[in-house]
Motif scaffolding. Structure first.
Motif, PDB file in Angstrom:
ATOM      1  N   MET A 264      58.714-100.556  -7.654  1.00  0.00           N
ATOM      2  CA  MET A 264      59.618 -99.510  -7.188  1.00  0.00           C
ATOM      3  C   MET A 264      58.882 -98.335  -6.531  1.00  0.00           C
ATOM      4  O   MET A 264      59.485 -97.289  -6.304  1.00  0.00           O
ATOM      5  CB  MET A 264      60.462 -98.982  -8.353  1.00  0.00           C
ATOM      6  CG  MET A 264      61.349-100.021  -9.007  1.00  0.00           C
ATOM      7  SD  MET A 264      62.628-100.614  -7.889  1.00  0.00           S
ATOM      8  CE  MET A 264      62.354-102.385  -8.011  1.00  0.00           C
ATOM      9  N   VAL A 267      60.413 -95.880  -3.891  1.00  0.00           N
ATOM     10  CA  VAL A 267      61.873 -96.020  -3.900  1.00  0.00           C
ATOM     11  C   VAL A 267      62.475 -94.862  -4.691  1.00  0.00           C
ATOM     12  O   VAL A 267      62.172 -94.688  -5.863  1.00  0.00           O
ATOM     13  CB  VAL A 267      62.296 -97.359  -4.526  1.00  0.00           C
ATOM     14  CG1 VAL A 267      63.819 -97.485  -4.525  1.00  0.00           C
ATOM     15  CG2 VAL A 267      61.669 -98.517  -3.779  1.00  0.00           C
ATOM     16  N   LYS A 268      63.328 -94.093  -4.049  1.00  0.00           N
ATOM     17  CA  LYS A 268      63.954 -92.953  -4.702  1.00  0.00           C
ATOM     18  C   LYS A 268      65.231 -93.399  -5.415  1.00  0.00           C
ATOM     19  O   LYS A 268      65.811 -94.427  -5.073  1.00  0.00           O
ATOM     20  CB  LYS A 268      64.280 -91.871  -3.667  1.00  0.00           C
ATOM     21  CG  LYS A 268      63.051 -91.264  -3.004  1.00  0.00           C
ATOM     22  CD  LYS A 268      63.459 -90.180  -2.028  1.00  0.00           C
ATOM     23  CE  LYS A 268      62.224 -89.537  -1.387  1.00  0.00           C
ATOM     24  NZ  LYS A 268      62.601 -88.484  -0.421  1.00  0.00           N
ATOM     25  N   LYS A 270      68.870 -94.092  -6.178  1.00  0.00           N
ATOM     26  CA  LYS A 270      69.929 -94.346  -5.207  1.00  0.00           C
ATOM     27  C   LYS A 270      71.177 -93.533  -5.509  1.00  0.00           C
ATOM     28  O   LYS A 270      71.475 -93.231  -6.660  1.00  0.00           O
ATOM     29  CB  LYS A 270      70.278 -95.838  -5.189  1.00  0.00           C
ATOM     30  CG  LYS A 270      69.172 -96.743  -4.653  1.00  0.00           C
ATOM     31  CD  LYS A 270      69.613 -98.191  -4.652  1.00  0.00           C
ATOM     32  CE  LYS A 270      68.529 -99.104  -4.091  1.00  0.00           C
ATOM     33  NZ  LYS A 270      68.346 -98.893  -2.644  1.00  0.00           N
ATOM     34  N   GLU A 274      75.023 -95.652  -1.653  1.00  0.00           N
ATOM     35  CA  GLU A 274      73.929 -96.506  -1.198  1.00  0.00           C
ATOM     36  C   GLU A 274      73.984 -97.874  -1.863  1.00  0.00           C
ATOM     37  O   GLU A 274      73.547 -98.873  -1.282  1.00  0.00           O
ATOM     38  CB  GLU A 274      72.583 -95.823  -1.469  1.00  0.00           C
ATOM     39  CG  GLU A 274      72.355 -94.577  -0.636  1.00  0.00           C
ATOM     40  CD  GLU A 274      71.068 -93.864  -0.990  1.00  0.00           C
ATOM     41  OE1 GLU A 274      70.538 -93.139  -0.121  1.00  0.00           O
ATOM     42  OE2 GLU A 274      70.593 -94.012  -2.141  1.00  0.00           O
ATOM     43  N   ASP A 278      73.945-101.752  -0.004  1.00  0.00           N
ATOM     44  CA  ASP A 278      72.781-102.606  -0.249  1.00  0.00           C
ATOM     45  C   ASP A 278      73.244-104.038  -0.508  1.00  0.00           C
ATOM     46  O   ASP A 278      73.824-104.335  -1.546  1.00  0.00           O
ATOM     47  CB  ASP A 278      72.003-102.081  -1.458  1.00  0.00           C
ATOM     48  CG  ASP A 278      70.664-102.783  -1.632  1.00  0.00           C
ATOM     49  OD1 ASP A 278      70.486-103.880  -1.065  1.00  0.00           O
ATOM     50  OD2 ASP A 278      69.792-102.236  -2.333  1.00  0.00           O
ATOM     51  N   PRO A 413      65.825 -97.372 -10.101  1.00  0.00           N
ATOM     52  CA  PRO A 413      66.401 -96.489  -9.068  1.00  0.00           C
ATOM     53  C   PRO A 413      67.913 -96.615  -8.923  1.00  0.00           C
ATOM     54  O   PRO A 413      68.579 -95.658  -8.536  1.00  0.00           O
ATOM     55  CB  PRO A 413      65.684 -96.951  -7.784  1.00  0.00           C
ATOM     56  CG  PRO A 413      64.440 -97.630  -8.242  1.00  0.00           C
ATOM     57  CD  PRO A 413      64.812 -98.288  -9.538  1.00  0.00           C
TER      58      PRO A 413
END
Length: 509
Positions: A264, A267-268, A270, A274, A278, A413
């Motif tokens: 990860m 990766v911020k 979510k 979002e 995805d 995330p």
């Protein structure tokens, strides 16, 4: 794809279940007592003071306007007092994930207890001040508390639990919900705080779990996954793991977290919208939305609605029915405990598919027994048996496993946003069934259970074909399995490469 079996042969990946560390158990209790316990308690406790509160509203109305309140206005005000709880819950679930990211899991739970304290204060002051509007504000705030709690607390439990006991630890959510319902039923008895003169005290008792959480939870650590993956704090993560799992075995969980952290990187967390965009999370998101919706629309509310009628027809005196109702609460609490003992041995799929399948059967039988209630003196007793059997089936499967899957189907995330979406769907479904349920019952009578029968059957079929087993798998393994099942060919190849990388890293160690 051929690399997946190799990964499963690594010795320390397949670990036997062990008893949790005492600190872990106490941390679970500290989180739950001010979390989902409040949800169950405040759903249940509002039933006891219906008449005294309505009398208080009428007296206040006379004092203000010199005339009795109209029946329609009184009913409307009482409905607002009861239902504003769901509005607060929906808003709480919508912001719970953001609070968990901003303040941490433990920090969000402690902050959430402030809403419970304020709600208790306002509802307790409503009678001495003669302001019934404080009940509306208080119920909204306690609903906000319940919404945040049912979002953040399972998140915390899922992240502090070891992989081998993640399902059993996550059952703390359902155990404390049902424990809260049972406690509310007991405290609401006329012999305790259900008397006409004690309702302000009864509605103020929500402060007790909040105070307990303020006193106990600060002694336990923040979620290690949050510390490592979200905050990048290796030292505090290791310290928290040692406290929760012991200095001898914490490194197993540390390895799992490190693999997820590496995967990860960059990766911020979510946002909810979002997740909808995805494609790799489409089936996981659909699953939790379906399960959270079905948890409210599966007929459990209809069962409790018909319980008093069934008990009366079975010959139980009206004044004794509240005590039998406590039996239904105890029954659900007992099955939540049983589910916690079975979930790591039988797995998630068997329990939730079996639970919904059995509920389908009980819906059919209950429809028949209610239709022929007067055919024979023993038929009401058969109806009563179906009521308890339905509650047992609900607690053994859907009531508990749904919360586990909310945690397990997502990586770090995406998990807070997933809880926000799942919680919001749950609360909207709660509000929806509360609005339409009277019309369903009035229109279909006992045949309303045929609607719930179809719902339970469809959910069981969906889980059977669409959701893999998650028992004793890391969050990354679960994500890779979904990608292999529903992702593109590229995603499946990436999952295999990821498994090979984990295997090589383990061999190097």
């Amino acid at each position: 794809m051929e690399f997946q079996p190799l990964l499963l042969r690594v010795p320390h990946i397949q670990r036997k279940s062990r008893f949790p560390n005492l600190t872990l158990v106490l941390a679970t209790c500290a989180a739950c007592i001010g979390g989902t316990f409040q949800y169950g308690y405040n759903i249940s406790v509002i039933n006891a003071p219906t008449k005294p509160v309505q009398s208080f509203i009428n007296e206040t109305w006379i004092h203000r306007y010199g005339t009795n309140i109209q029946e329609g206005i009184l009913t409307l005000l009482w409905s607002v007092i009861v239902s504003v709880f769901t509005l607060g819950g929906f808003i709480g679930a919508s912001v719970g994930g953001m609070l968990a990211i901003r303040f941490g899991r433990k920090g969000a739970l402690l902050l959430n207890s402030v809403f419970a304290l304020l709600a208790s204060l306002l509802m307790g002051l409503s009678y001495p001040t003669g302001v019934f509007e404080l009940l509306i504000v208080g119920r909204f705030l306690i609903g906000l508390n319940a919404g945040i709690g049912i979002c953040v607390q399972p998140l915390y439990l899922g992240e502090i639990a070891p992989k081998s006991l993640r399902g059993a630890m996550a059952m703390g959510t359902s155990i404390f919900i049902t424990g809260g319902i049972l406690t509310g039923q007991v405290v609401g008895l006329k012999e305790l705080l259900g008397g006409d003169d004690y309702w302000p005290m009864l509605l103020s008792t929500s402060c007790i779990p909040a105070i307990l959480q303020f006193l106990i939870l600060p002694w336990f650590p923040e979620s290690p996954r949050y510390l490592l993956i979200d905050k990048g704090d290796d030292i505090q993560c290791s310290k928290a793991l040692k406290q929760l799992h012991g200095s001898e075995s914490y490194h197993y969980e540390r390895e799992d977290m490190e693999q997820e952290r590496v995967a990860m990187l960059g990766v911020k967390p979510k946002k909810p919208w979002e997740l909808f965009m995805d494609p790799n999370l489409r089936w996981q998101l659909l699953t939790i939305m379906l399960l959270n919706c079905a948890q409210q629309l599966n007929g459990i509310n209809a069962i409790y609605f018909y319980a008093n009628y069934v008990f009366t027809r079975a010959g139980i005196p009206v004044e004794k029915i509240p005590y039998i109702t406590i039996g239904t609460g105890a029954c659900e609490c007992l099955t939540a405990l049983t589910c916690g003992l079975l979930v790591e041995s039988l797995g998630r799929r068997i329990l939730i598919i079996g639970g919904y399948s059995l509920m389908t059967v009980w819906c059919a039988l209950l429809t028949v027994t209610l239709t022929f209630q007067d055919a024979n003196p023993w038929v009401p007793y058969l109806s009563m048996s179906c009521v308890f059997a339905f509650i047992l089936s609900f607690g053994l499967g859907p009531g508990g496993v749904t919360n586990i899957l909310n945690t397990e189907l997502f990586t770090q995330p995406a998990r807070p946003a997933a809880y926000m979406i799942g919680g919001s769907v749950n609360w909207l479904s709660f509000f929806f069934i509360g609005m339409i349920f009277p019309f369903i019952v009035n229109g279909l009578q006992q045949y309303c259970f045929l609607v719930f029968l179809v719902n339970c059957c469809l959910v069981a079929i969906y889980i059977f074909f669409a959701v893999p087993e998650t028992k004793n798998k890391t969050f990354l393994q679960i994500e890779q399995e979904f990608q292999a099942l529903y992702g593109s060919k590229r995603n499946a190849e990436d999952a295999s490469v990821g498994n090979l990388s984990e295997l090589l890293n383990t061999a190097d160690m």
